[in-house]
Design a protein around this motif. Structure first.
Motif, PDB file in Angstrom:
ATOM      1  N   ASN A 216       0.854  -1.186   0.000  1.00 55.96           N
ATOM      2  CA  ASN A 216       0.000   0.000   0.000  1.00 55.96           C
ATOM      3  C   ASN A 216       0.883   1.227   0.000  1.00 55.96           C
ATOM      4  O   ASN A 216       1.908   1.249   0.693  1.00 55.96           O
TER       5      ASN A 216
ATOM      6  N   TYR B 160       0.767   5.394   0.695  1.00 54.85           N
ATOM      7  CA  TYR B 160      -0.014   6.498   1.262  1.00 54.85           C
ATOM      8  C   TYR B 160       0.661   7.821   0.953  1.00 54.85           C
ATOM      9  O   TYR B 160       1.822   8.027   1.316  1.00 54.85           O
TER      10      TYR B 160
ATOM     11  N   MET C 286      -6.790   4.619   5.595  1.00 49.73           N
ATOM     12  CA  MET C 286      -7.457   3.338   5.393  1.00 49.73           C
ATOM     13  C   MET C 286      -8.467   3.163   6.510  1.00 49.73           C
ATOM     14  O   MET C 286      -8.105   3.123   7.687  1.00 49.73           O
TER      15      MET C 286
ATOM     16  N   HIS D  94     -11.263  -1.745   9.392  1.00 45.86           N
ATOM     17  CA  HIS D  94     -11.757  -2.969   8.746  1.00 45.86           C
ATOM     18  C   HIS D  94     -11.127  -4.191   9.387  1.00 45.86           C
ATOM     19  O   HIS D  94     -10.191  -4.083  10.174  1.00 45.86           O
TER      20      HIS D  94
ATOM     21  N   ASP E  28      -9.303  -7.992   8.232  1.00 48.59           N
ATOM     22  CA  ASP E  28      -8.716  -8.694   7.090  1.00 48.59           C
ATOM     23  C   ASP E  28      -9.243 -10.123   7.136  1.00 48.59           C
ATOM     24  O   ASP E  28      -8.715 -10.959   7.862  1.00 48.59           O
TER      25      ASP E  28
ATOM     26  N   SER F 176       3.208  -6.932   8.910  1.00 44.45           N
ATOM     27  CA  SER F 176       3.209  -5.627   8.259  1.00 44.45           C
ATOM     28  C   SER F 176       4.563  -4.945   8.429  1.00 44.45           C
ATOM     29  O   SER F 176       5.132  -4.949   9.517  1.00 44.45           O
TER      30      SER F 176
ATOM     31  N   PHE G  18      -1.952   4.637  13.491  1.00 43.80           N
ATOM     32  CA  PHE G  18      -2.687   3.415  13.205  1.00 43.80           C
ATOM     33  C   PHE G  18      -3.592   3.168  14.412  1.00 43.80           C
ATOM     34  O   PHE G  18      -3.234   3.539  15.530  1.00 43.80           O
TER      35      PHE G  18
ATOM     36  N   MET H  76       0.472  -9.762  13.600  1.00 46.50           N
ATOM     37  CA  MET H  76      -0.838  -9.942  14.251  1.00 46.50           C
ATOM     38  C   MET H  76      -1.412 -11.306  13.897  1.00 46.50           C
ATOM     39  O   MET H  76      -1.858 -11.541  12.782  1.00 46.50           O
TER      40      MET H  76
ATOM     41  N   SER I 213      -5.496 -12.228  17.726  1.00 45.57           N
ATOM     42  CA  SER I 213      -5.516 -10.859  17.186  1.00 45.57           C
ATOM     43  C   SER I 213      -5.721 -10.827  15.674  1.00 45.57           C
ATOM     44  O   SER I 213      -5.850  -9.739  15.087  1.00 45.57           O
TER      45      SER I 213
ATOM     46  N   HIS J 206      -8.856  -2.741  12.495  1.00 45.07           N
ATOM     47  CA  HIS J 206      -7.703  -1.841  12.458  1.00 45.07           C
ATOM     48  C   HIS J 206      -7.850  -0.882  11.283  1.00 45.07           C
ATOM     49  O   HIS J 206      -8.622  -1.149  10.357  1.00 45.07           O
TER      50      HIS J 206
ATOM     51  N   VAL K 245      -5.794   2.975   9.316  1.00 41.80           N
ATOM     52  CA  VAL K 245      -4.769   4.025   9.321  1.00 41.80           C
ATOM     53  C   VAL K 245      -5.496   5.362   9.297  1.00 41.80           C
ATOM     54  O   VAL K 245      -6.193   5.677   8.326  1.00 41.80           O
TER      55      VAL K 245
ATOM     56  N   ARG L  10       4.322   6.987   2.342  1.00 42.20           N
ATOM     57  CA  ARG L  10       4.546   5.786   3.158  1.00 42.20           C
ATOM     58  C   ARG L  10       4.180   4.535   2.360  1.00 42.20           C
ATOM     59  O   ARG L  10       3.112   4.489   1.756  1.00 42.20           O
TER      60      ARG L  10
ATOM     61  N   ASN M 200       3.432   0.526   2.980  1.00 45.73           N
ATOM     62  CA  ASN M 200       3.215  -0.545   3.941  1.00 45.73           C
ATOM     63  C   ASN M 200       3.096  -1.850   3.182  1.00 45.73           C
ATOM     64  O   ASN M 200       2.352  -1.945   2.198  1.00 45.73           O
TER      65      ASN M 200
ATOM     66  N   ARG N  96       0.666 -12.181   3.852  1.00 45.59           N
ATOM     67  CA  ARG N  96      -0.433 -13.059   4.246  1.00 45.59           C
ATOM     68  C   ARG N  96      -0.182 -14.465   3.715  1.00 45.59           C
ATOM     69  O   ARG N  96       0.388 -14.627   2.652  1.00 45.59           O
TER      70      ARG N  96
END
Ligand code: MD3
Ligand code: FE
Length: 210
Positions: A113, A115, A121, A124, A126, A142, A151, A175, A179, A184, A186, A202, A204, A208
């Motif tokens: 991602n 920014y 963001m 939401h 995941d 991450s 965040f 995470m 968790s 979570h 941004v 930025r 990120n 996954r």
């Protein structure tokens, strides 16, 4: 790889501040920049409902389709191009951080991602990865580069209270376990905070397991 201290933010939620040294951060930033501007470029997804995301995105390994919320081999919601593979060095960063946090994970997907100062963001979960992966609590890893981000991380319900966490360049967040499905988002980018040789903006990377 400056071996950073690990802060436990919650069960299965571990923050390694300054995990990547300045040189590793700059190299990774350059590689992200090159990928973003390459043959299979970064783009801003239009998501279900028709809104365009404020972040730029480039998926490696598998593509996350913002219309169907499913993973696929080609970018069928954008240009039909096949997604590039995850560079081996990227995957190693994720695998080693997960291991140091007490997890095993196989990085099959990397979502990059980008920014700008005004990108966000929304909060939401995941949950578009395979149900087995999520149920097993296999972590998402991450990596933050460039400008710092504010965040927020909440609980398993959208109504749960959130806590702020600052993510700075070189930080790695893991995470997993209980968790894995925490809400979570941004909320803000802090322009002008990127270390020398990075920014503006930025990157990120989230890794996954498919
Ligand atoms: C905590 N990206 O790509 S990464 C995303 O900074 C995403 O670009 C943000 O959320 C970013 O989906 C945050 C950190 C992150 C990712 C997944 C989590 C934190 C998480 C899952 C559960 C709890
Ligand atoms: Fe997320």
């Amino acid at each position: 790889m400056a071996n950073a201290e690990m802060t436990k933010l919650g069960e299965g939620l571990l923050l390694f501040q300054g995990r990547l040294d300045a040189q590793a951060q700059r190299e990774l930033w350059q590689r992200c920049r090159a990928l973003a501007d390459g043959d299979v470029p970064m783009y801003s997804p239009t998501v279900r409902g028709g809104k365009k995301m404020s972040v730029g995105m480039l998926c490696l390994g598998k593509h996350w389709n913002g219309m169907t919320y499913k993973y696929e081999e080609v970018r069928s919601d954008f240009d039909g191009l096949r997604v590039p593979p995850i560079p081996g060095e990227f995957a190693t960063i994720a695998r080693e951080a997960a291991r140091d946090a007490g997890f095993e994970m196989r990085p099959d997907v990397c979502i990059m991602n980008f920014y700008t100062a005004d990108a966000r963001m929304g909060v939401h979960q995941d949950k578009d990865e395979p149900a087995e992966t999520i149920a097993a609590g296999i972590p998402i890893v991450s990596v933050s580069l460039g400008d710092a981000a504010r965040f927020v991380v909440g609980g398993l319900s959208r109504r749960d209270p959130t806590s702020p966490v600052m993510l700075r360049s070189g930080d790695v967040l893991v995470m997993g376990g209980p968790s894995r499905l925490r809400y979570h988002g941004v909320t803000r980018i802090l322009p002008g905070t990127a270390p020398e040789g990075m920014g503006p903006g930025r990157f990120n990377l989230t890794f996954r397991q498919w």
